[in-house]
Design an enzyme around this catalytic site. Structure first.
Site, PDB file in Angstrom:
ATOM      1  N   CYS A 144      -0.150   3.905   2.985  1.00  0.00           N
ATOM      2  CA  CYS A 144       0.337   3.536   3.511  1.00  0.00           C
ATOM      3  C   CYS A 144       2.493   3.704   4.527  1.00  0.00           C
ATOM      4  O   CYS A 144       1.932   4.305   5.196  1.00  0.00           O
ATOM      5  CB  CYS A 144       0.185   1.341   4.526  1.00  0.00           C
ATOM      6  SG  CYS A 144      -1.400   1.296   4.101  1.00  0.00           S
ATOM      7  N   CYS A 168       0.722  -1.423  -0.138  1.00  0.00           N
ATOM      8  CA  CYS A 168      -0.287   0.062   0.158  1.00  0.00           C
ATOM      9  C   CYS A 168       1.224   1.530   0.327  1.00  0.00           C
ATOM     10  O   CYS A 168       1.249   1.421   0.674  1.00  0.00           O
ATOM     11  CB  CYS A 168      -0.867   0.369   0.896  1.00  0.00           C
ATOM     12  SG  CYS A 168      -1.770   1.526   1.471  1.00  0.00           S
TER      13      CYS A 168
END
Length: 107
Positions: free
Chosen positions: A35, A32
């Site tokens: 993230c 991600c």
């Protein structure tokens, strides 16, 4: 040294639900990109709020039971727990100011 803690399916209750402090849980994944963008911001917040807020990271790919139990559908999702209950949720990468505006009222 990192200012955040890691939790898994096996220790989530002890690290988060039974914590004395409010806990911001970062449900993230290695793949991600957002993230990875929010991770350094969370480290800053963890250092600045030491003693008032605990930040815990949960990898949704390896802790699938916990992610499923809290209905995590996208990463990053940040849940703020107080007394074992979710009191705020932030979905997606946000700037530090936005994160703090969601966290501060609960401290």
């Amino acid at each position: 040294m990192t200012a955040t803690t890691t939790a898994t399916d096996s220790n989530f209750a002890a690290e988060v639900l039974e914590a004395d402090l409010p806990v911001l849980v970062d449900f993230w994944a290695e793949w991600c990109a957002p993230c990875k963008m929010v991770a350094p911001v969370l480290e800053q917040i963890a250092a600045e709020y030491a003693g008032r807020l605990k930040i815990v990271k949960v990898d949704i790919d390896s802790s699938t039971e916990t992610a499923r139990a809290y209905g995590i559908l996208s990463a990053p999702t940040l849940n703020l727990y107080k007394g074992g209950e979710v009191v705020a949720q932030i979905v997606g990468a946000k700037p530090k100011r936005a994160l703090l505006s969601a966290i501060d009222p609960h401290l």
